[in-house]
Write a protein that holds these residues in place. Structure first.
Motif, PDB file in Angstrom:
ATOM      1  N   ILE A 155       7.294  10.233   1.456  1.00 14.75           N
ATOM      2  CA  ILE A 155       7.126   8.806   1.150  1.00 14.75           C
ATOM      3  C   ILE A 155       6.192   8.640  -0.047  1.00 14.75           C
ATOM      4  O   ILE A 155       6.476   7.867  -0.971  1.00 14.75           O
ATOM      5  CB  ILE A 155       6.594   8.050   2.387  1.00 14.75           C
ATOM      6  N   ARG A 156       5.085   9.391  -0.081  1.00 12.20           N
ATOM      7  CA  ARG A 156       4.162   9.326  -1.228  1.00 12.20           C
ATOM      8  C   ARG A 156       4.842   9.790  -2.512  1.00 12.20           C
ATOM      9  O   ARG A 156       4.637   9.205  -3.574  1.00 12.20           O
ATOM     10  CB  ARG A 156       2.920  10.190  -0.969  1.00 12.20           C
ATOM     11  N   THR A 157       5.661  10.828  -2.407  1.00  9.73           N
ATOM     12  CA  THR A 157       6.372  11.326  -3.586  1.00  9.73           C
ATOM     13  C   THR A 157       7.328  10.263  -4.120  1.00  9.73           C
ATOM     14  O   THR A 157       7.413  10.054  -5.334  1.00  9.73           O
ATOM     15  CB  THR A 157       7.135  12.617  -3.243  1.00  9.73           C
ATOM     16  N   LEU A 158       8.045   9.601  -3.220  1.00 11.44           N
ATOM     17  CA  LEU A 158       8.938   8.514  -3.647  1.00 11.44           C
ATOM     18  C   LEU A 158       8.141   7.403  -4.331  1.00 11.44           C
ATOM     19  O   LEU A 158       8.547   6.890  -5.378  1.00 11.44           O
ATOM     20  CB  LEU A 158       9.694   7.944  -2.448  1.00 11.44           C
ATOM     21  N   ALA A 159       7.014   7.044  -3.744  1.00 10.65           N
ATOM     22  CA  ALA A 159       6.194   5.962  -4.309  1.00 10.65           C
ATOM     23  C   ALA A 159       5.663   6.338  -5.682  1.00 10.65           C
ATOM     24  O   ALA A 159       5.692   5.534  -6.616  1.00 10.65           O
ATOM     25  CB  ALA A 159       5.048   5.625  -3.367  1.00 10.65           C
ATOM     26  N   ARG A 160       5.181   7.559  -5.812  1.00  8.11           N
ATOM     27  CA  ARG A 160       4.606   7.986  -7.094  1.00  8.11           C
ATOM     28  C   ARG A 160       5.665   8.165  -8.175  1.00  8.11           C
ATOM     29  O   ARG A 160       5.373   8.062  -9.350  1.00  8.11           O
ATOM     30  CB  ARG A 160       3.830   9.280  -6.911  1.00  8.11           C
ATOM     31  N   SER A 161       6.907   8.453  -7.764  1.00 12.42           N
ATOM     32  CA  SER A 161       7.970   8.615  -8.755  1.00 12.42           C
ATOM     33  C   SER A 161       8.539   7.270  -9.183  1.00 12.42           C
ATOM     34  O   SER A 161       9.415   7.216 -10.032  1.00 12.42           O
ATOM     35  CB  SER A 161       9.083   9.505  -8.200  1.00 12.42           C
ATOM     36  N   THR A 169      11.288   1.535   2.527  1.00 11.20           N
ATOM     37  CA  THR A 169      12.344   1.621   3.538  1.00 11.20           C
ATOM     38  C   THR A 169      12.113   2.822   4.448  1.00 11.20           C
ATOM     39  O   THR A 169      12.251   2.719   5.672  1.00 11.20           O
ATOM     40  CB  THR A 169      13.719   1.722   2.849  1.00 11.20           C
ATOM     41  N   ALA A 170      11.763   3.959   3.864  1.00 14.31           N
ATOM     42  CA  ALA A 170      11.497   5.154   4.663  1.00 14.31           C
ATOM     43  C   ALA A 170      10.293   4.929   5.579  1.00 14.31           C
ATOM     44  O   ALA A 170      10.297   5.357   6.737  1.00 14.31           O
ATOM     45  CB  ALA A 170      11.251   6.359   3.761  1.00 14.31           C
ATOM     46  N   LEU A 171       9.279   4.229   5.091  1.00 12.46           N
ATOM     47  CA  LEU A 171       8.094   3.963   5.901  1.00 12.46           C
ATOM     48  C   LEU A 171       8.438   3.054   7.082  1.00 12.46           C
ATOM     49  O   LEU A 171       7.954   3.267   8.191  1.00 12.46           O
ATOM     50  CB  LEU A 171       6.988   3.353   5.045  1.00 12.46           C
ATOM     51  N   SER A 175       8.040   3.992  11.242  1.00 15.33           N
ATOM     52  CA  SER A 175       6.909   3.286  11.844  1.00 15.33           C
ATOM     53  C   SER A 175       7.411   1.971  12.418  1.00 15.33           C
ATOM     54  O   SER A 175       8.596   1.658  12.331  1.00 15.33           O
ATOM     55  CB  SER A 175       5.819   3.042  10.803  1.00 15.33           C
ATOM     56  N   ASP A 176       6.512   1.213  12.977  1.00 14.91           N
ATOM     57  CA  ASP A 176       6.878  -0.069  13.577  1.00 14.91           C
ATOM     58  C   ASP A 176       6.378  -1.242  12.750  1.00 14.91           C
ATOM     59  O   ASP A 176       6.031  -2.285  13.296  1.00 14.91           O
ATOM     60  CB  ASP A 176       6.301  -0.150  14.997  1.00 14.91           C
ATOM     61  N   ILE A 177       6.351  -1.094  11.428  1.00 10.99           N
ATOM     62  CA  ILE A 177       5.872  -2.172  10.573  1.00 10.99           C
ATOM     63  C   ILE A 177       7.058  -2.815   9.876  1.00 10.99           C
ATOM     64  O   ILE A 177       8.134  -2.226   9.761  1.00 10.99           O
ATOM     65  CB  ILE A 177       4.826  -1.686   9.548  1.00 10.99           C
ATOM     66  N   SER A 178       6.838  -4.024   9.390  1.00  8.48           N
ATOM     67  CA  SER A 178       7.910  -4.745   8.692  1.00  8.48           C
ATOM     68  C   SER A 178       8.052  -4.209   7.269  1.00  8.48           C
ATOM     69  O   SER A 178       7.180  -3.506   6.751  1.00  8.48           O
ATOM     70  CB  SER A 178       7.591  -6.232   8.648  1.00  8.48           C
ATOM     71  N   LEU A 179       9.154  -4.579   6.637  1.00  4.70           N
ATOM     72  CA  LEU A 179       9.397  -4.153   5.260  1.00  4.70           C
ATOM     73  C   LEU A 179       8.340  -4.736   4.323  1.00  4.70           C
ATOM     74  O   LEU A 179       7.877  -4.064   3.400  1.00  4.70           O
ATOM     75  CB  LEU A 179      10.802  -4.558   4.819  1.00  4.70           C
TER      76      LEU A 179
END
Length: 191
Positions: A155-161, A169-171, A175-179
């Motif tokens: 997820i961090r790699t996707l964010a940094r790229s 979306t992956a997060l 997890s149980d959090i909203s978009l």
């Protein structure tokens, strides 16, 4: 005329000194560039696989926890102390592990071909993983038993790229959090 000879000699000596210093600096830069470009021939994914294989399960888990927390120096120190490799090799290994997260594989396990990422069906782990992101005075935390070091690293790699939408979306899948909450969290990961 004689009054101009001394300033002219000084000017020639200064020009010669600048030329010698410039030549020395350019040689040093060329040597540094050659040395820095040498590891470019090595596949970083293979470096990450090899580095991961040198770690025990506990060391692997601790290293990825440090990477996830953004503590690169502590991760390099842990890798250095765990493997006995040099500092430069440890730095390169941790950089490769951060960019290309590797799951832990026990030394007796058969080498497996690259597994497809099956992010559609999140696995539940027996522990809750805490991911924390902060920027300035703003801090966000995601706690989930569907996250681990490897998934959070992806997820961090996707964010940094720059693919923040895929990271959010992956997060949310893990997890149980909203978009919306995931997007706020991912925004804090931009370094």
């Amino acid at each position: 005329m004689e009054s101009l000879v001394i300033p002219a000699l000084i000017l020639v000596l200064v020009a010669a000194g600048v030329a010698v210093a410039s030549r020395a600096i350019s040689r040093r830069l060329a040597a540094t560039t050659r040395h820095a470009s040498a590891p470019a021939d090595v596949d970083p994914v293979e470096v990450a696989r090899t580095a991961s294989a040198r770690l025990t399960e506990d060391q692997h888990r601790r290293l990825y926890a440090l990477i996830a927390q953004g503590q690169a120096m502590a991760a390099i120190k842990l890798y250095y102390e765990s493997t006995g490799e040099g500092l430069r090799a440890s730095r390169d290994a941790v950089t490769a592990l951060a960019a290309h997260p590797q799951p832990y594989r026990s030394p007796t396990a058969e080498p497996v071909a690259a597994e497809p990422d099956d992010d559609d069906t999140p696995q539940r782990f027996p522990y809750r993983y805490r991911a924390i992101a902060s920027k300035g005075d703003v801090t966000r935390e995601v706690s989930s038993n569907m996250l681990n070091d490897e998934i959070y690293g992806r997820i961090r790699t996707l964010a940094r790229s720059g693919d923040t939408e895929a990271a959010a979306t992956a997060l949310t899948r893990h997890s149980d959090i909203s978009l919306k909450q995931a997007r706020e969290f991912i925004a804090l990961l931009d370094d």
